[in-house]
Design a protein around this motif. Structure first.
Motif, PDB file in Angstrom:
ATOM      1  N   ASP A  91       0.838  -1.197   0.000  1.00  0.00           N
ATOM      2  CA  ASP A  91       0.000   0.000   0.000  1.00  0.00           C
ATOM      3  C   ASP A  91       0.884   1.263   0.000  1.00  0.00           C
ATOM      4  N   TYR A 138     -16.490  -4.679  20.759  1.00  0.00           N
ATOM      5  CA  TYR A 138     -16.287  -5.280  19.430  1.00  0.00           C
ATOM      6  C   TYR A 138     -16.383  -6.810  19.480  1.00  0.00           C
ATOM      7  N   VAL A 152     -15.172  -7.650   3.995  1.00  0.00           N
ATOM      8  CA  VAL A 152     -14.273  -6.823   3.187  1.00  0.00           C
ATOM      9  C   VAL A 152     -12.838  -7.193   3.562  1.00  0.00           C
ATOM     10  N   ASP A 153     -12.098  -7.681   2.624  1.00  0.00           N
ATOM     11  CA  ASP A 153     -10.693  -8.057   2.766  1.00  0.00           C
ATOM     12  C   ASP A 153     -10.491  -9.304   3.629  1.00  0.00           C
ATOM     13  N   ASN A 191     -10.490  -0.212   6.483  1.00  0.00           N
ATOM     14  CA  ASN A 191     -11.444  -1.279   6.178  1.00  0.00           C
ATOM     15  C   ASN A 191     -12.860  -0.700   6.271  1.00  0.00           C
ATOM     16  N   LYS A 220     -13.361   2.302  12.222  1.00  0.00           N
ATOM     17  CA  LYS A 220     -12.903   3.669  11.923  1.00  0.00           C
ATOM     18  C   LYS A 220     -11.663   3.719  11.027  1.00  0.00           C
ATOM     19  N   GLY A 221     -11.095   2.562  10.717  1.00  0.00           N
ATOM     20  CA  GLY A 221      -9.905   2.535   9.856  1.00  0.00           C
ATOM     21  C   GLY A 221     -10.278   2.479   8.375  1.00  0.00           C
ATOM     22  N   GLY A 236      -5.363  -4.059   9.561  1.00  0.00           N
ATOM     23  CA  GLY A 236      -4.806  -3.162  10.586  1.00  0.00           C
ATOM     24  C   GLY A 236      -5.059  -3.627  12.008  1.00  0.00           C
ATOM     25  N   ALA A 248     -11.891  -0.723  -4.008  1.00  0.00           N
ATOM     26  CA  ALA A 248     -12.159  -1.776  -3.010  1.00  0.00           C
ATOM     27  C   ALA A 248     -13.644  -1.792  -2.648  1.00  0.00           C
ATOM     28  N   MET A 287      -4.435  -2.153  -8.014  1.00  0.00           N
ATOM     29  CA  MET A 287      -3.132  -1.892  -7.375  1.00  0.00           C
ATOM     30  C   MET A 287      -2.014  -2.033  -8.399  1.00  0.00           C
ATOM     31  N   LEU A 291      -7.647   3.433  -4.624  1.00  0.00           N
ATOM     32  CA  LEU A 291      -7.663   2.037  -4.164  1.00  0.00           C
ATOM     33  C   LEU A 291      -8.891   1.795  -3.300  1.00  0.00           C
ATOM     34  N   PRO A 320      -6.421  -9.210  19.703  1.00  0.00           N
ATOM     35  CA  PRO A 320      -7.779  -9.761  19.749  1.00  0.00           C
ATOM     36  C   PRO A 320      -8.815  -8.696  20.097  1.00  0.00           C
ATOM     37  N   LEU A 321      -9.991  -8.848  19.554  1.00  0.00           N
ATOM     38  CA  LEU A 321     -11.082  -7.932  19.876  1.00  0.00           C
ATOM     39  C   LEU A 321     -11.579  -8.213  21.281  1.00  0.00           C
ATOM     40  N   ARG A 377      -4.584  -5.126  15.514  1.00  0.00           N
ATOM     41  CA  ARG A 377      -3.313  -5.336  16.210  1.00  0.00           C
ATOM     42  C   ARG A 377      -3.391  -6.301  17.388  1.00  0.00           C
TER      43      ARG A 377
HETATM   44  N1  NPW Z   1      -3.977  -3.181   0.921  1.00  0.00           N
HETATM   45  C1  NPW Z   1      -4.270  -2.027   0.386  1.00  0.00           C
HETATM   46  O1  NPW Z   1      -3.472  -1.506  -0.293  1.00  0.00           O
HETATM   47  C2  NPW Z   1      -5.575  -1.378   0.624  1.00  0.00           C
HETATM   48  C3  NPW Z   1      -6.288  -1.627   1.776  1.00  0.00           C
HETATM   49  N2  NPW Z   1      -7.479  -1.122   2.012  1.00  0.00           N
HETATM   50  C4  NPW Z   1      -8.205  -1.455   3.214  1.00  0.00           C
HETATM   51  O2  NPW Z   1      -7.530  -1.005   4.340  1.00  0.00           O
HETATM   52  C5  NPW Z   1      -7.562  -2.001   5.356  1.00  0.00           C
HETATM   53  C6  NPW Z   1      -6.525  -1.745   6.351  1.00  0.00           C
HETATM   54  O3  NPW Z   1      -6.833  -0.506   6.904  1.00  0.00           O
HETATM   55  P1  NPW Z   1      -6.170   0.049   8.229  1.00  0.00           P
HETATM   56  O4  NPW Z   1      -4.702  -0.128   8.144  1.00  0.00           O
HETATM   57  O5  NPW Z   1      -6.671   1.391   8.426  1.00  0.00           O
HETATM   58  O6  NPW Z   1      -6.668  -0.962   9.321  1.00  0.00           O
HETATM   59  P2  NPW Z   1      -8.118  -1.515   9.709  1.00  0.00           P
HETATM   60  O7  NPW Z   1      -8.108  -2.967   9.453  1.00  0.00           O
HETATM   61  O8  NPW Z   1      -9.198  -0.717   9.122  1.00  0.00           O
HETATM   62  O9  NPW Z   1      -8.143  -1.359  11.291  1.00  0.00           O
HETATM   63  C7  NPW Z   1      -7.553  -0.238  11.892  1.00  0.00           C
HETATM   64  C8  NPW Z   1      -8.411   0.239  13.010  1.00  0.00           C
HETATM   65  O10 NPW Z   1      -8.563  -0.780  13.947  1.00  0.00           O
HETATM   66  C9  NPW Z   1      -8.249  -0.294  15.238  1.00  0.00           C
HETATM   67  N3  NPW Z   1      -7.733  -1.422  15.977  1.00  0.00           N
HETATM   68  C10 NPW Z   1      -6.596  -2.113  15.733  1.00  0.00           C
HETATM   69  N4  NPW Z   1      -6.510  -3.165  16.551  1.00  0.00           N
HETATM   70  C11 NPW Z   1      -7.613  -3.140  17.344  1.00  0.00           C
HETATM   71  C12 NPW Z   1      -8.097  -3.988  18.378  1.00  0.00           C
HETATM   72  N5  NPW Z   1      -7.435  -5.063  18.767  1.00  0.00           N
HETATM   73  N6  NPW Z   1      -9.282  -3.663  18.971  1.00  0.00           N
HETATM   74  C13 NPW Z   1      -9.965  -2.572  18.569  1.00  0.00           C
HETATM   75  N7  NPW Z   1      -9.549  -1.730  17.595  1.00  0.00           N
HETATM   76  C14 NPW Z   1      -8.386  -2.022  16.987  1.00  0.00           C
HETATM   77  C15 NPW Z   1      -7.325   0.851  15.007  1.00  0.00           C
HETATM   78  O11 NPW Z   1      -7.507   1.764  16.014  1.00  0.00           O
HETATM   79  P3  NPW Z   1      -6.251   2.516  16.699  1.00  0.00           P
HETATM   80  O12 NPW Z   1      -5.625   1.421  17.540  1.00  0.00           O
HETATM   81  O13 NPW Z   1      -5.347   2.949  15.614  1.00  0.00           O
HETATM   82  O14 NPW Z   1      -6.871   3.599  17.472  1.00  0.00           O
HETATM   83  C16 NPW Z   1      -7.797   1.406  13.672  1.00  0.00           C
HETATM   84  O15 NPW Z   1      -8.828   2.335  13.878  1.00  0.00           O
HETATM   85  C17 NPW Z   1      -7.473  -3.269   4.560  1.00  0.00           C
HETATM   86  O16 NPW Z   1      -7.865  -4.411   5.268  1.00  0.00           O
HETATM   87  C18 NPW Z   1      -8.387  -2.945   3.404  1.00  0.00           C
HETATM   88  O17 NPW Z   1      -9.719  -3.218   3.764  1.00  0.00           O
HETATM   89  C19 NPW Z   1      -8.187  -0.390   0.971  1.00  0.00           C
HETATM   90  O18 NPW Z   1      -8.853   0.692   1.513  1.00  0.00           O
HETATM   91  C20 NPW Z   1      -7.365   0.126  -0.149  1.00  0.00           C
HETATM   92  C21 NPW Z   1      -6.064  -0.439  -0.387  1.00  0.00           C
END
Ligand code: NPW
Ligand code: K
Length: 490
Positions: free
Chosen positions: A13, A131, A148-149, A56, A53-54, A122, A30, A194, A26, A126-127, A124
């Motif tokens: 990415d 969640y 999604v993904d 995804n 909120k990320g 993204g 998606a 991509m 992208l 377990p939920l 990091r």
């Molecule tokens: N591959 C590609 O090129 C493309 C990828 N794309 C998409 O992006 C996705 C990846 O997106 P991403 O990096 O924003 O992460 P994502 O999965 O939405 O989660 C991040 C959020 O989760 C949170 N969080 C984390 N751990 C947590 C926990 N244990 N319990 C609770 N919360 C937790 C974290 O919060 P924070 O800890 O940062 O406050 C943050 O808010 C990928 O899967 C695909 O769908 C496409 O859009 C386009 C191109």
């Protein structure tokens, strides 16, 4: 084609962005393509989109916008705090006049389909708390789910159990390895546009695909004769393991070997296929084995206590060799690694556990690491670590980089006795046809799995898989072999 980790996909990415490709494009691809895939399967249901909120969640917001734009009934529930592209996706959705409800307000609605855009690569850890409860409620609702993904929560517990997963840009470990693969349901892959250069990462394992494997199939010349297309020597059999060498011989013949000889202990009741040459021996030594003229050797199947001796005797033939089952001992592997001969070892997790001093459970849990460790311990030997899926590793002599590959064919019904013997024969035939050890091993496991995939019914037997090999070869050659993931629109 490569198999990604979540981290490797994040790097891809970043690389795309460094190449100047706008990340919002992208995300738009998606969301839009996931929406299309959902409609192909679940048209007519009300669509409920649940967004984290990320990014995804951003993909989910894009999907919701397009679905509404195309006239479908959509309800959106989203976490607060979107930033960057996800915030833009939210802005675009609002411009279309859609209302965004708080995630906590979601309740299962009859006849709906859930689009799970809570978490992707993204995550990091377990939920927990809200969640974890949300995920459990979605699973318990019995509603169909499109992820999604990847299903949210993977690779940890709890996670969503999806009916359909739209993998974005590339397949990740969770889409291939059990038990996580089960949570994905059917898997569709979409490139989302991509740039290929961003995905190009030679350090990642190769994912064996029909297109790549097809290119490796040996060509049988018009003037072929049995001595020119590969002669295989199978060495094995001991006491009650008399079927093993016969199954290997069958596997070799059904893969296209011209002539197969089966060498076995003379006091054993081995019954090779009618078409095979029999070589009953009173002693395993090189001179005895030389009576068979062989282009490649498969040794160890059902060889019991004689496995080490048989393999060391076969080493004297100086032919490309597959070492299986009872040949898989430290002494043998060291000797073959030192010989520099093209050689392949085919341990199952139990045999790998003996070689590495780890439990079979550890091997099954970390197959990539286990195969890599074996390949580094025995440079030059191609490691075929059998499992669901089979993992391959090879450290070319004189280099420090280990090449990795993961098979994409095969199914759990293939976990029955004799299946590995057939595989050793398949790989032996490909070695005898002149393929390099790395190519023979990759094509061999692919064809063996493809043959097993012809019938995924319970009670599948090894000889049935062997009998289906010609169909698998033909499917691959004709271009009708399908990858288990469905490719996207491009
Ligand atoms: N591959 C590609 O090129 C493309 C990828 N794309 C998409 O992006 C996705 C990846 O997106 P991403 O990096 O924003 O992460 P994502 O999965 O939405 O989660 C991040 C959020 O989760 C949170 N969080 C984390 N751990 C947590 C926990 N244990 N319990 C609770 N919360 C937790 C974290 O919060 P924070 O800890 O940062 O406050 C943050 O808010 C990928 O899967 C695909 O769908 C496409 O859009 C386009 C191109
Ligand atoms: K998801």
């Amino acid at each position: 084609m490569r198999l990604f980790t979540a981290q490797a996909m994040r790097e891809a990415d970043r690389k795309a962005i460094d190449l100047g490709y706008p990340s919002l494009l992208l995300m738009d691809a998606a969301g839009r393509r996931t929406a299309k895939r959902l409609l192909e399967r679940f048209a007519g249901r009300k669509i409920v989109v649940l967004c984290g909120k990320g990014n995804n969640g951003g993909d989910g917001l894009v999907a919701a916008r397009w679905l509404a734009h195309w006239g479908h009934e959509v309800a959106v529930y989203a976490a607060e705090g979107q930033e960057g592209d996800a915030a833009m996706a939210q802005q675009a959705l609002r411009a279309h006049g859609l209302e965004i409800n708080p995630l906590s307000a979601w309740k299962p609605q009859p006849h709906s389909v859930v689009l799970d855009a809570l978490f992707g690569t993204g995550l990091r850890g377990p939920l927990e708390g809200f969640y974890a409860e949300l995920v459990e409620n979605i699973n318990q609702s019995g509603l169909p789910v499109v992820a999604v993904d990847m299903p949210s929560g993977l690779p940890y517990q709890p996670h969503i159990r999806a009916n359909l997963t739209v993998a974005l840009a590339g397949l990740k470990n969770e889409h291939l390895f059990y038990p996580h693969r089960t949570a994905c349901g059917r898997i569709l892959l979409d490139s989302i546009g991509m740039p290929p250069r961003a995905l190009d990462n030679p350090h990642l394992p190769e994912l064996l695909s029909s297109a790549n494997m097809r290119a490796l199939l040996p060509i049988r010349p018009g003037n072929a004769h049995k001595g020119s297309v590969g002669r295989v020597l199978v060495v094995g059999g001991y006491r009650s393991y008399t079927g093993a060498p016969s199954l290997a011989a069958l596997g070799a013949y059904r893969t296209g070997a011209g002539l197969v000889t089966v060498a076995y202990p003379a006091d054993c009741d081995v019954v090779p296929p009618l078409e095979a040459v029999r070589l009953p021996l009173f002693e395993w030594n090189t001179a005895n084995l030389q009576m068979a003229r062989a282009d490649a050797v498969a040794v160890g199947m059902g060889a019991g206590e004689g496995g080490v001796e048989a393999a060391l005797a076969a080493l004297g033939l100086a032919r490309p060799t597959v070492l299986d089952a009872d040949a898989l001992h430290e002494r043998v592997l060291r000797a073959y690694a030192q010989s520099g001969l093209p050689s392949i070892i085919t341990p199952h997790p139990g045999e790998a556990s003996r070689l590495l001093g780890l439990s079979a459970e550890q091997i099954a849990r970390f197959p990539l690491e286990a195969a890599q460790t074996l390949a580094q311990r025995y440079p030059g030997l191609v490691v075929v670590l059998k499992g669901g899926p089979t993992v391959l590793a090879w450290t070319p002599p004189g280099t420090s980089e280990t090449r990795m590959a993961v098979n994409s064919t095969g199914n759990p019904q293939m976990a029955t006795g004799g299946m590995g013997d057939v595989l050793a024969g398949v790989i032996g035939a490909l070695l005898a046809a002149g393929l390099s050890a790395w190519d023979a091993a990759r094509l061999g496991v692919y064809l063996h799995g493809l043959a097993g995939d012809q019938s995924q019914k319970p009670g599948l037997l090894a000889h049935e898989v062997a009998e289906t090999l010609p169909e698998a070869v033909e499917q691959l050659r004709s271009g009708s072999a399908r990858d288990f993931w469905e490719p996207g629109y491009d």
